[in-house]
Design an enzyme around this catalytic site. Sequence first.
Site, PDB file in Angstrom:
ATOM      1  N   GLU A  43       8.241  32.050   2.932  1.00 42.06           N
ATOM      2  CA  GLU A  43       7.857  30.554   2.067  1.00 42.06           C
ATOM      3  C   GLU A  43       6.144  30.746   3.083  1.00 42.06           C
ATOM      4  O   GLU A  43       6.138  30.617   3.952  1.00 42.06           O
ATOM      5  CB  GLU A  43       8.816  29.550   2.808  1.00 42.06           C
ATOM      6  CG  GLU A  43       9.898  29.632   2.091  1.00 42.06           C
ATOM      7  CD  GLU A  43      10.019  28.723   0.428  1.00 42.06           C
ATOM      8  OE1 GLU A  43       9.931  29.429  -0.015  1.00 42.06           O
ATOM      9  OE2 GLU A  43      11.073  28.102   1.077  1.00 42.06           O
ATOM     10  N   LYS A  75       0.718  -1.445  -0.233  1.00 37.84           N
ATOM     11  CA  LYS A  75      -0.139   0.027  -0.209  1.00 37.84           C
ATOM     12  C   LYS A  75       0.918   1.117   0.192  1.00 37.84           C
ATOM     13  O   LYS A  75       0.468   2.054  -0.385  1.00 37.84           O
ATOM     14  CB  LYS A  75      -1.118  -0.060   1.342  1.00 37.84           C
ATOM     15  CG  LYS A  75      -1.975   1.144   1.097  1.00 37.84           C
ATOM     16  CD  LYS A  75      -3.184   1.016   1.965  1.00 37.84           C
ATOM     17  CE  LYS A  75      -4.041   1.164   1.765  1.00 37.84           C
ATOM     18  NZ  LYS A  75      -6.022   1.424   2.758  1.00 37.84           N
ATOM     19  N   ASP A  76       1.569   1.441   0.608  1.00 38.77           N
ATOM     20  CA  ASP A  76       2.676   2.573   0.527  1.00 38.77           C
ATOM     21  C   ASP A  76       2.957   2.816  -0.273  1.00 38.77           C
ATOM     22  O   ASP A  76       3.683   3.562  -0.921  1.00 38.77           O
ATOM     23  CB  ASP A  76       3.599   2.255   1.928  1.00 38.77           C
ATOM     24  CG  ASP A  76       3.242   2.639   3.319  1.00 38.77           C
ATOM     25  OD1 ASP A  76       1.941   3.313   3.354  1.00 38.77           O
ATOM     26  OD2 ASP A  76       4.081   2.728   4.307  1.00 38.77           O
TER      27      ASP A  76
END
Lengths: 258, 420
Positions: free
Chosen positions: B285, B241-242
Amino acid sequence: MRGSLTLVLTLTCGLMAGLSLLAAPAAAAEMPEIESRSWSFDGIFGHFDRAAQQRGYQVYNEVCSGCHGLRLLTYRNLAALGYGEDDIKAFAAEYEVTDGPDDEGEMYQREALPSDHFVSPFANTQAARAANNGALPPDLSLMVKARKNGANYLYALLTGYGDAPDGGELPDGLYYNAAFPGHQIAMSAPLDDDAVEYTDGTPATVDQMASDVTTFLAWAASPEMEERKRLGLKVMLFLLVLTALLAAVKRKVWSRLH
Amino acid sequence: MSSSDNTHPLVKWIDERLPVFTFLNHELRDYPTPRNLNYWWSFGSIAGIVLVIMILTGVMLAMQYTAHVDYAFDSVERIMRDVNYGWLLRYLHVNGGSMFFIVIYIHLFRGLYFGSYKSPREILWGLGVIIFLLMMATAFMGYVLPWGQMSFWGATVITNLFSAIPLVGDSIVSWLWGGYSIDNPTLQRFYALHYLFPFLIFAVVFLHLVALHVSKSNNPLGIEAEGPQDSIPFHPYYTAKDFFGFGVFFLVFMGFVFYAPDFFGEPDNYIPANPLATPPHIVPEWYFLPFYAILRAVPDIEVFGYILITAKLAGVILMFGSILILFFLPWLDFSKVRSARFRPIFKQFFWIFFVDCLVLGWVGANPPEGFFVVLGRIGTAFYFAYFIIIIPLIAYFEKPRPLPESISAAVLGGKKGEDS
Ligand code: HEM
């Protein structure tokens, strides 16, 4: 959760759009609206139009280089525009650089070589200001990246000269420009029709020259762009296939569980 | 499977002396994981990958970068123009920074939504907040290195904040700067620390994972995995899955690197730093914007005409407070139910809080004038009210929906999780 997520995102976008309408007038007063044009270097398959680049280099060389440097480029970088070695040697040879010390310990002047950086028109900022009524013509190497809406802004700036709309008088040494923040710029209109005579016979209108020099400066700011987009295409295709395979593996593995 | 499956004599020989193979088997293969984790749980391992990419590209950039005010800007441009694939390294590092924050924000909001900070995961959560703080410091110092206009002026604004501290403020600021203004000593120490901090992050991530493997993952239902039927081995299920998650993540990441590499950047940072010319709008940022909004939200706090706390000091306290308060969340939210799925009131306020963070980000990007001042104050007030007032009140008054008996009952009993 998915339902509420969509709802929330829609609400947020709506809210922000509504609020930005309220806030817009204040912002619009400082930053003029810049029209978007289409450029050869836009998009996934974008590349620099070689002919436009070469014409743009001619404009830079004959007009802008009197005041603006391009210090991050070397002459041999011009090979990317399709120039051969001899052309480039000839371009470089028009300039002189200080080199040394020689065997006697003296500094000396010599013709620039392809490996030299573009020679800037002024020795230092003081000299540049002295020659320009106190205003400083910035180096153009990164200009297209250093302004919001880079290429479109540059084109709008170069074509944005005219009379102040309310007929107002401008202080000495300042010129009205529709695209410049505040509308008062210390650079007089650099381009007039036929300011250069294009070697390829293209009529040198202000629009044409502005668009050509913008293409040239867009390249100067991102010389890696063509290579980047070409490599990007391969990487993205590879990742698409890989991700599809990984999705299939995941389904297969998890199917054992159900 | 255990290490005894590794029958290769060399593997066995090493394992008996240093049990790395047993360890890997235990923590990465057999490691029991709730069977119902959805894709929001992929972002932890994605963050790990990004950290590795940041360190690798960073070390390679360091081989070409020069930390000196006269050369820093040009050395970065040399990397972009003359170093082979230097542009790729730099764009990976720059966009990797933004991706890191996107991934971490998702990871963090996942924790907030599913109550992953609650007992027994308080320390796991606290280590996460420490990582977040270290990341912010690292990113801030990294942004100074190219020595562009925003590098210089962003650093000026942020370091000047410390001068708000009563009595010792000014001394602290010159100590940070290594002088009386931001100059070469500042750049050099920021460079040294920017190189050091990612390794500290690495160490804290390791502790974060140790803590995770003690308490195991939470899951979308927020109930503990009880028996073997609730869990599955990490490998092959979550590795598969990862890895799919990595693929999707890299598509997005590389899309920015190759096609919009300056999307997250400020054009002003392509102008060399000039201490004599202040840019019209100094903005940090994007990932700092909500905190920047909080910083500028408060006015001078006066009592009978005397300024008790200056706006600057109040802003600094609130800005740091807005992150430090996360450490206390496990105790502020004392509801026993973790997942927002079973907490109807909490769920609504969670989403309002989420929107509040976006609004604060938008306020941070705009000059502190008129309408934005008001919005910034409302947003800031809500931010703190959410943690200090709303969450404890909900924990007290809310009537949670009934929890399923077990993970396996909920997942296999015909009713599938809606989030996967
Ligand atoms: C360098 C940054 C980080 C890395 C590499 C990292 C890595 C991971 C990994 C691999 C996991 C297990 C997978 C998962 O549950 O997603 C995890 C879990 C977790 N992380 Fe992080 N993390 C980072 C930063 C953070 C931060 C900033 C926070 C919050 C402030 C945080 C809070 C948590 C929590 C609460 C869990 C357990 C979640 C659960 O099981 O429900 N982490 N982390």
